[in-house]
Design an enzyme around this catalytic site. Structure first.
Site, PDB file in Angstrom:
ATOM      1  N   SER A   1      48.470  51.565  66.033  1.00 40.15           N
ATOM      2  CA  SER A   1      49.701  51.753  66.808  1.00 40.15           C
ATOM      3  C   SER A   1      49.795  50.887  68.061  1.00 40.15           C
ATOM      4  CB  SER A   1      49.870  53.223  67.200  1.00 40.15           C
ATOM      5  OG  SER A   1      48.946  53.584  68.198  1.00 40.15           O
TER       6      SER A   1
ATOM      7  N   LYS B   1      48.779  54.939  74.450  1.00 44.63           N
ATOM      8  CA  LYS B   1      50.114  54.319  74.384  1.00 44.63           C
ATOM      9  C   LYS B   1      50.414  53.625  75.702  1.00 44.63           C
ATOM     10  CE  LYS B   1      50.833  56.344  70.416  1.00 44.63           C
ATOM     11  NZ  LYS B   1      50.680  55.616  69.195  1.00 44.63           N
TER      12      LYS B   1
END
Length: 185
Positions: free
Chosen positions: A39, A80
């Protein structure tokens, strides 16, 4: 005999102090983390090992584009990038990030944007479409993975409360031949 007992006791004390010190450092200041998945590609690779600075937000607020580690709803820790801060409006249009109406460059995505042939890297959206609010709530962040097509992030799980943040990370220490400090540029 007494000298041997003293020496053993000194070694035991030194070992106990070292263990306690290591535990305090790991629990309160720094901890290792392994990137699990794709990701954050191309910035971070699967199985990269990083150091999380747990102390970083005790001395300051998160900044846009920081890479953070937080407790996600699935009882798992996610890594993230901070895109939206409290009070921000967020919109993506034609693969460009707009924060509070201002276009922002995301140089860490340039490589992926050039490789994509079948549409934008990041689909168009507004914050309201994703979280049902026009602005990022106070005490929360809007985060996204750099691999926008294959990242479970705030577009799916909602905003991240400050209380869920473990810390900031920017140093890849393993694999050794790829050790580096992650920058926005």
């Amino acid at each position: 005999m007494t000298k041997k007992k003293n020496e053993l006791w000194e070694w035991t004390k030194a070992l106990l102090i070292a263990v306690i010190l290591a535990a305090v450092i790991r629990y309160f200041l720094f901890a290792p983390i392994v990137v699990d998945g794709l990701s954050m590609m191309p910035t971070l690779k699967d199985q990269d090992r990083m150091i999380v600075n747990k102390f970083s937000y005790h001395i300051g607020e998160p900044k846009r584009f920081d890479i953070i580690v937080f407790h996600a709803p699935e009882q798992k820790d996610y890594i993230k990038r901070v895109i939206g801060l409290p009070g921000d409006t967020i919109e993506y249009k034609d693969d460009v990030l707009y924060v509070n109406g201002k276009a922002y460059k995301e140089p860490y995505l340039d490589k992926y944007k050039k490789e994509v042939q079948d549409g934008p890297l990041t689909d168009d959206f507004t914050l309201e479409e994703k979280i049902g609010r026009k602005t990022v709530p106070e005490g929360e962040l809007f985060v996204m993975g750099d691999n926008r097509r294959f990242s479970k992030d705030s577009r799916h799980i909602g905003t991240v409360a400050y209380s869920k943040i473990i810390g900031k990370t920017s140093f890849v220490y393993w694999p050794l031949n790829d050790a580096h400090i992650v920058t926005v540029k």
